[in-house]
Design an enzyme around this catalytic site. Sequence first.
Site, PDB file in Angstrom:
ATOM      1  N   SER A 142       0.832  -1.206   0.000  1.00 46.03           N
ATOM      2  CA  SER A 142       0.000   0.000   0.000  1.00 46.03           C
ATOM      3  C   SER A 142       0.863   1.251   0.000  1.00 46.03           C
ATOM      4  O   SER A 142       1.923   1.284   0.644  1.00 46.03           O
ATOM      5  CB  SER A 142      -0.890   0.005   1.251  1.00 46.03           C
ATOM      6  OG  SER A 142      -1.543   1.251   1.371  1.00 46.03           O
ATOM      7  N   TYR A 155      -1.998  -1.226  10.148  1.00 45.81           N
ATOM      8  CA  TYR A 155      -2.194  -1.664   8.754  1.00 45.81           C
ATOM      9  C   TYR A 155      -0.998  -1.258   7.899  1.00 45.81           C
ATOM     10  O   TYR A 155      -0.388  -2.078   7.205  1.00 45.81           O
ATOM     11  CB  TYR A 155      -3.491  -1.033   8.224  1.00 45.81           C
ATOM     12  CG  TYR A 155      -3.726  -1.140   6.731  1.00 45.81           C
ATOM     13  CD1 TYR A 155      -4.418  -2.225   6.201  1.00 45.81           C
ATOM     14  CD2 TYR A 155      -3.266  -0.160   5.858  1.00 45.81           C
ATOM     15  CE1 TYR A 155      -4.640  -2.320   4.835  1.00 45.81           C
ATOM     16  CE2 TYR A 155      -3.490  -0.254   4.495  1.00 45.81           C
ATOM     17  CZ  TYR A 155      -4.172  -1.328   3.987  1.00 45.81           C
ATOM     18  OH  TYR A 155      -4.380  -1.425   2.625  1.00 45.81           O
TER      19      TYR A 155
HETATM   20  N1  LIG Z   1      -8.686  -0.245  -1.985  1.00 43.92           N
HETATM   21  C1  LIG Z   1      -7.605   0.458  -1.729  1.00 43.92           C
HETATM   22  O1  LIG Z   1      -7.623   1.710  -1.772  1.00 43.92           O
HETATM   23  C2  LIG Z   1      -6.319  -0.237  -1.379  1.00 43.92           C
HETATM   24  C3  LIG Z   1      -5.147   0.535  -1.341  1.00 43.92           C
HETATM   25  C4  LIG Z   1      -3.943  -0.088  -1.019  1.00 43.92           C
HETATM   26  C5  LIG Z   1      -3.924  -1.434  -0.746  1.00 43.92           C
HETATM   27  N2  LIG Z   1      -5.065  -2.167  -0.781  1.00 43.92           N
HETATM   28  C6  LIG Z   1      -4.983  -3.613  -0.467  1.00 43.92           C
HETATM   29  O2  LIG Z   1      -5.543  -4.340  -1.524  1.00 43.92           O
HETATM   30  C7  LIG Z   1      -6.031  -5.596  -1.030  1.00 43.92           C
HETATM   31  C8  LIG Z   1      -7.459  -5.796  -1.504  1.00 43.92           C
HETATM   32  O3  LIG Z   1      -8.273  -4.786  -0.931  1.00 43.92           O
HETATM   33  P1  LIG Z   1      -9.641  -4.309  -1.595  1.00 43.92           P
HETATM   34  O4  LIG Z   1      -9.606  -2.833  -1.625  1.00 43.92           O
HETATM   35  O5  LIG Z   1      -9.912  -5.057  -2.836  1.00 43.92           O
HETATM   36  O6  LIG Z   1     -10.659  -4.737  -0.427  1.00 43.92           O
HETATM   37  P2  LIG Z   1     -12.141  -5.344  -0.489  1.00 43.92           P
HETATM   38  O7  LIG Z   1     -12.881  -4.823  -1.671  1.00 43.92           O
HETATM   39  O8  LIG Z   1     -12.698  -5.109   0.875  1.00 43.92           O
HETATM   40  O9  LIG Z   1     -11.887  -6.915  -0.717  1.00 43.92           O
HETATM   41  C9  LIG Z   1     -11.166  -7.640   0.259  1.00 43.92           C
HETATM   42  C10 LIG Z   1     -10.985  -9.070  -0.165  1.00 43.92           C
HETATM   43  O10 LIG Z   1     -10.163  -9.727   0.827  1.00 43.92           O
HETATM   44  C11 LIG Z   1     -10.888 -10.815   1.382  1.00 43.92           C
HETATM   45  N3  LIG Z   1     -10.565 -10.947   2.794  1.00 43.92           N
HETATM   46  C12 LIG Z   1     -10.740 -10.049   3.779  1.00 43.92           C
HETATM   47  N4  LIG Z   1     -10.315 -10.559   4.951  1.00 43.92           N
HETATM   48  C13 LIG Z   1      -9.859 -11.809   4.691  1.00 43.92           C
HETATM   49  C14 LIG Z   1      -9.322 -12.857   5.471  1.00 43.92           C
HETATM   50  N5  LIG Z   1      -9.150 -12.751   6.786  1.00 43.92           N
HETATM   51  N6  LIG Z   1      -8.959 -14.011   4.850  1.00 43.92           N
HETATM   52  C15 LIG Z   1      -9.128 -14.135   3.530  1.00 43.92           C
HETATM   53  N7  LIG Z   1      -9.669 -13.208   2.735  1.00 43.92           N
HETATM   54  C16 LIG Z   1     -10.025 -12.059   3.318  1.00 43.92           C
HETATM   55  C17 LIG Z   1     -12.359 -10.529   1.136  1.00 43.92           C
HETATM   56  O11 LIG Z   1     -13.067 -11.754   1.118  1.00 43.92           O
HETATM   57  P3  LIG Z   1     -14.695 -11.782   1.356  1.00 43.92           P
HETATM   58  O12 LIG Z   1     -15.306 -11.205   0.104  1.00 43.92           O
HETATM   59  O13 LIG Z   1     -15.041 -13.208   1.530  1.00 43.92           O
HETATM   60  O14 LIG Z   1     -14.963 -10.950   2.553  1.00 43.92           O
HETATM   61  C18 LIG Z   1     -12.282  -9.845  -0.235  1.00 43.92           C
HETATM   62  O15 LIG Z   1     -12.165 -10.801  -1.257  1.00 43.92           O
HETATM   63  C19 LIG Z   1      -5.887  -5.539   0.493  1.00 43.92           C
HETATM   64  O16 LIG Z   1      -4.721  -6.210   0.896  1.00 43.92           O
HETATM   65  C20 LIG Z   1      -5.768  -4.051   0.759  1.00 43.92           C
HETATM   66  O17 LIG Z   1      -5.082  -3.809   1.970  1.00 43.92           O
HETATM   67  C21 LIG Z   1      -6.264  -1.602  -1.102  1.00 43.92           C
END
Ligand SMILES: NC(=O)c1ccc[n+]([C@@H]2O[C@H](COP(=O)([O-])OP(=O)(O)OC[C@H]3O[C@@H](n4cnc5c(N)ncnc54)[C@H](OP(=O)(O)O)[C@@H]3O)[C@@H](O)[C@H]2O)c1
Length: 247
Positions: A142, A155
């Site tokens: 991130s 985080y």
């Molecule tokens: N969005 C941003 O702005 C952003 C920026 C930087 C980094 N990131 C990183 O990108 C990654 C994806 O985030 P996102 O934005 O796509 O989030 P999201 O839309 O909330 O999706 C999260 C995904 O992770 C799964 N998940 C959550 N907790 C879990 C656990 N304990 N074990 C296994 N799977 C789990 C969820 O599964 P379920 O659907 O079953 O709940 C879902 O598939 C994360 O690592 C996040 O930190 C995101």
Amino acid sequence: MKIVIVTGGSRGLGASTAIECARKGMGVIITYNSNLEKADEVVRTIVENGGQAVALKLDVGDVGSFAGFHEAVAAQLRFVWRRGDFDYLVNNAGYGLFNPIASVTEEQFDGLFNVHLKGPFFLTQIMLPLMADGGQIINITSATSRVATAGIAPYAAFKGGLEVLTRYMAKEFGDRRIRANSIAPGAIRTELAGGLNDEFEMMLAGQTALGRVGEPEEIGGVVASLLSGENRWINAQNIEVAGGYII
Ligand SMILES: NC(=O)c1ccc[n+]([C@@H]2O[C@H](COP(=O)([O-])OP(=O)(O)OC[C@H]3O[C@@H](n4cnc5c(N)ncnc54)[C@H](OP(=O)(O)O)[C@@H]3O)[C@@H](O)[C@H]2O)c1
């Protein structure tokens, strides 16, 4: 056909990564934590477009469950692809939590640690013997590890740890020609930490050179392209994909 495992592939960046990888001809194993319905939707989208995908349940925060997951992956590889190994692992699953350092509980700290650092460490360890030589690992880190944003200290610290771990993976797995890189997204429109409200989005857009937040496919496309073999000399890098966030 190359095969990729994408953790947290049911929604957001993971779903987009899975779809973009399938579009590039990879077979896809996505994992979901609780959202089977969304995972099935991603699988359906891929299959309807002529690709191959399966969804498996995995709690990345529960290391004790990884041996069972390894077995389930091996079974799917045999059953769907007639293979004994896979090619790429994308450690993407994660969640966000806003709480200033002054009030973070030990439980919140441990939960974030388990999913964002301990999980990717031990999942990679257990899956490595099943990964083909010449494979790749992509860890989703991130931009918040570079730019401090109040309220997300554990985080961001664990994402920073994952960035360091990525370099060690590249170092230790290079003898098998396995590369490891991390992708550090800026603010992307997903459901992470409850999603973006208008005010928060405007603030983030204002801090970004391109004047907006990103869309999930703008991360998924980069991951798929990094995996696709056109970038084979990129190794041990943390690549920020953020539209020019706080530069
Ligand atoms: N969005 C941003 O702005 C952003 C920026 C930087 C980094 N990131 C990183 O990108 C990654 C994806 O985030 P996102 O934005 O796509 O989030 P999201 O839309 O909330 O999706 C999260 C995904 O992770 C799964 N998940 C959550 N907790 C879990 C656990 N304990 N074990 C296994 N799977 C789990 C969820 O599964 P379920 O659907 O079953 O709940 C879902 O598939 C994360 O690592 C996040 O930190 C995101």
